[in-house]
Design a protein around this motif. Structure first.
Motif, mmCIF file in Angstrom:
data_model
loop_
_atom_site.group_PDB
_atom_site.id
_atom_site.type_symbol
_atom_site.label_atom_id
_atom_site.label_comp_id
_atom_site.label_asym_id
_atom_site.label_seq_id
_atom_site.Cartn_x
_atom_site.Cartn_y
_atom_site.Cartn_z
ATOM 1 N N ASP A 1 0.834 -1.205 0.000
ATOM 2 C CA ASP A 1 0.000 0.000 0.000
ATOM 3 C C ASP A 1 0.872 1.259 0.000
ATOM 4 N N ASP B 1 -9.147 -13.565 4.157
ATOM 5 C CA ASP B 1 -9.348 -12.329 3.403
ATOM 6 C C ASP B 1 -9.709 -12.667 1.961
ATOM 7 N N GLU C 1 -10.764 -10.763 -0.267
ATOM 8 C CA GLU C 1 -10.376 -9.693 -1.190
ATOM 9 C C GLU C 1 -8.868 -9.529 -1.249
ATOM 10 N N LYS D 1 -14.621 -4.161 -0.277
ATOM 11 C CA LYS D 1 -14.128 -3.127 0.631
ATOM 12 C C LYS D 1 -12.762 -2.575 0.224
ATOM 13 N N LYS D 2 -12.203 -3.111 -0.867
ATOM 14 C CA LYS D 2 -10.885 -2.655 -1.318
ATOM 15 C C LYS D 2 -10.938 -2.276 -2.785
ATOM 16 N N ASP D 3 -10.054 -1.389 -3.179
ATOM 17 C CA ASP D 3 -10.041 -0.926 -4.569
ATOM 18 C C ASP D 3 -9.643 -2.005 -5.565
ATOM 19 N N ARG E 1 -13.537 5.332 1.633
ATOM 20 C CA ARG E 1 -12.084 5.306 1.401
ATOM 21 C C ARG E 1 -11.595 6.635 0.842
#
Length: 667
Positions: free
Chosen positions: A91, A127, A129, A173-175, A217
């Motif tokens: 990230d 996870d 994602e 929930k994540k890009d 976000r």
């Protein structure tokens, strides 16, 4: 380097590799035998840990295998044990470069942890994602004596081709797996910054909650304030309107860990709640540095009149008082907050009068429906995820997926997941129209629950809209048009959901797979039918029910009486001359129409005679069952030429529907 020049292994000129130690430098060199090292990267500091990173460009063979075109982040961990914070380094690196430059779902990790594969698996196992991270240990890269090219390529295949990236049911929930909805999210945020309220509506699984997470976000990154209220949570909708106002203040205060003066919940009486909310939200705004707050109400139906599961929202005036308060404070204080209403149906802002009171938010909140994916958006999602799984979709299929499934991203993903199960495990593999049609058919046959999930909210809360949809699906166009003329609001909703479309005053389904599902589920509910259609229905349903009844009678009598006695009982009902013929047959053959004549009336008589053996299936009302069987048998296809009244048809439908349901439950 020219754009049409194929990428070859190597290291770009004049890049800085000085921050790598000897082992790390050797790792970079080894990767340069398979990839083109484009950037020497730098150092990522995560808490007290330090990680090195560099960027590589895939060579032609990796582009062919996995459809890579952009640069891949490679992170080096010097630590002997892999920790979850290591993944934060990816990230960190992503933020150092323009997003369009980097691969979205693929990353490379090189760690001194010799069990890096196992440890990474343990970190990511829950996870769904998670990124696709290709792990290598220092030892594997530096001291591998096998064919290095073969080793690297197989490790990539292992982590790409083993995952079904389409089979994802939860909120995104994540890009990394968020496709096609950026424009919606940024549009809502821009309206919020302009102090405008907004609404967003759509069917289940169209991505509403995923868009909320995207908005959050973006706001977090911009250091903007927000709070998301899940109206589906009983902790919220079970509260009366005055307590719900306190709940909003409490949620904001706790989320941002604010020390502000908010009165206790018991002070929020019906008389004082509005003024206490105003004081509380002003204190919160000041504590947040006077930032504009976005109040997000998800699953708004749960506090909407007429449909809420809590009676005070459904029938009392809680909806009125709640929104009177929010609107009053919003209008009184400039740039204090805006609200975003998210749900299935915009009824809450469309009805002018509620229980003889003016609706405070009638025509006050502009809203949009979530539209289906365009072909371009479908292509981006399917090509990105499919390529990572070794699936090469024919270009024509992107428009087929969009048209056949109405651009519904959830359905598109799950049809593609079905394709993944059908094609050979050796990858890469091409997906053509034949494979697609086979997968679409299998999905429709085996995964009806997904379709039910999408439209069940209409069935539960907006039954008139569901009925309209059903009429259109089963071909009862006249009844649908009557509804459409009398209830244009319902028609607009169905068009807004993307379920149907209108062209030159003609209506048709945009999602054929849902039409087929509804027509199958409700094929015997058409109202305006010709005599031939009625007789066709009667014949189909009797012919479908009779074999199942024969199976039930045969198995139940055998279980209760044994074959020999059961055979005697059946033959007594048959009578002569069938009794004599049946004596020479096995018990099972007495229920085989190709061996001996067995009639619907025989089955009725056997069941009634031995009611105790069947009442657990059809009971407890023996007379009702007898009447239903007579009603079904009365209208036989040997009377096909005669007219049948609407009343008789209704009696037949009622009788056979009840017995069909009980038979289905038993079998």
């Amino acid at each position: 380097m020219l754009f049409d020049e194929k990428i070859k292994p190597g290291i770009a000129n004049n890049i800085d590799l000085a921050h790598f130690d000897h082992e790390e430098f050797e790792i970079v060199k080894r990767f340069s035998h398979e990839f083109f090292v484009t950037n020497g990267g730098g150092v990522a500091r995560i808490a007290n840990s330090v990680y090195q990173y560099f960027l590589v460009k895939p060579t032609q063979k990796y582009t062919d295998l996995f459809n890579f075109e952009k640069e891949i982040i490679c992170v080096i961990s010097r630590y002997s044990r892999l920790e979850p914070r290591t993944l934060d380094a990816f990230d960190y690196v992503k933020k150092q470069y323009q997003h369009f430059r980097l691969e979205k779902i693929c990353f490379i990790l090189i760690s001194k942890d010799e069990n890096v594969e196992e440890d990474l698996g343990n970190i990511l196992k829950n996870d769904k994602e998670s990124l696709i991270i290709i792990p290598f240990s220092f030892k594997e890269i530096l001291y591998n004596k096998d064919n290095y090219e073969h080793f690297i390529k197989n490790r990539f295949k292992k982590y790409f081709y083993s995952r079904d990236l389409f089979a994802f049911d939860g909120v995104i929930k994540k890009d990394v797996y968020f496709f096609g909805r950026d424009e919606i999210a940024y549009s809502i945020i821009n309206k919020h910054k302009s102090n405008e309220n907004t609404g967003l509506f759509g069917l289940r699984r169209t991505g509403k909650t995923s868009i909320i997470h995207k908005i959050q976000r973006i706001l977090e990154q911009d250091e903007q304030a927000f709070v998301s209220i899940d109206c589906q949570n009983p902790a919220f909708h079970k509260r009366r309107w005055n307590s719900a106002l306190y709940y909003i203040l409490k949620e904001i205060s706790e989320f941002y860990k604010l020390k502000v003066n908010i009165q206790s919940e018991d002070k929020f009486t019906e008389v004082e709640a509005a003024s206490l909310f105003e004081k509380g939200i002003l204190n919160i705004k000041q504590a947040l540095g006077n930032r504009l707050i976005l109040l997000i109400f998800d699953e708004i139906e749960n506090i909407t009149f007429g449909v809420s599961p809590s009676i005070h929202w459904e029938k009392d005036l809680d909806f009125i008082y709640f929104w009177q308060t929010l609107r009053s404070v919003y209008q009184k204080h400039n740039n204090i907050y805006t609200y975003l209403l998210v749900g299935t149906n915009p009824l809450c802002v469309e009805m002018p009068i509620i229980s003889k009171k003016d609706n405070p938010i009638f025509n006050q909140i502009p809203y949009d429906y979530i539209q289906g994916f365009t072909v371009r958006q479908t292509r981006e999602m399917v090509r990105t995820l499919g390529s990572a799984m070794g699936l090469r979709f024919d270009e024509l299929l992107y428009s087929k997926l969009t048209d056949d499934l109405g651009g519904h991203p959830f359905l598109i993903r799950h049809v593609c997941s079905t394709i993944n199960k059908l094609v050979p495990p050796e990858r890469p593999v091409s997906v053509d129209k034949v494979t697609y049609e086979k997968a679409k058919h299998e999905f429709a046959e085996k995964y009806n629950s997904y379709l039910e999930m999408i439209i069940n909210v209409l069935k539960e809360h907006f039954s008139d809209e569901y009925d309209m949809l059903t009429f259109l699906a089963i071909g009862d166009y006249d009844t649908f048009v009557k509804f459409a003329e009398n209830s244009p609001l319902y028609t607009n909703h169905l068009i807004g959901y993307g379920l149907i479309a209108r062209e030159n005053d003609n209506y048709f389904f945009r999602i054929e797979i849902i039409k087929d599902y509804l027509s199958k589920m409700h094929r015997y509910e058409k109202l305006n039918m010709t005599t031939d259609e009625i007789w066709r229905e009667i014949a189909e349903r009797r012919n479908g029910l009779e074999p199942k009844l024969r199976m039930i009678v045969r198995s139940q009598l055998q279980a209760q009486l044994g074959k020999n006695i059961a055979k005697v009982e059946v033959l007594q009902v048959f009578g002569e001359p069938r009794k004599s013929k049946g004596n020479a047959l096995a018990y099972e053959d007495l229920f085989n129409p190709s061996k001996i004549d067995i009639y619907f009336e025989d089955l009725r008589k056997i069941i009634i005679k031995h009611w105790n053996y069947f009442k657990n299936i059809f009971g407890p009302d023996k007379q009702k069952f007898d009447d239903q069987m007579h009603a079904i048998n009365k209208n036989r296809n040997d009377a096909h030429a005669k007219e049948i009244s609407k009343a008789s048809h209704d009696v037949f439908r009622s009788a056979i529907s009840d017995i069909e349901m009980k038979v289905s439950d038993f079998l």
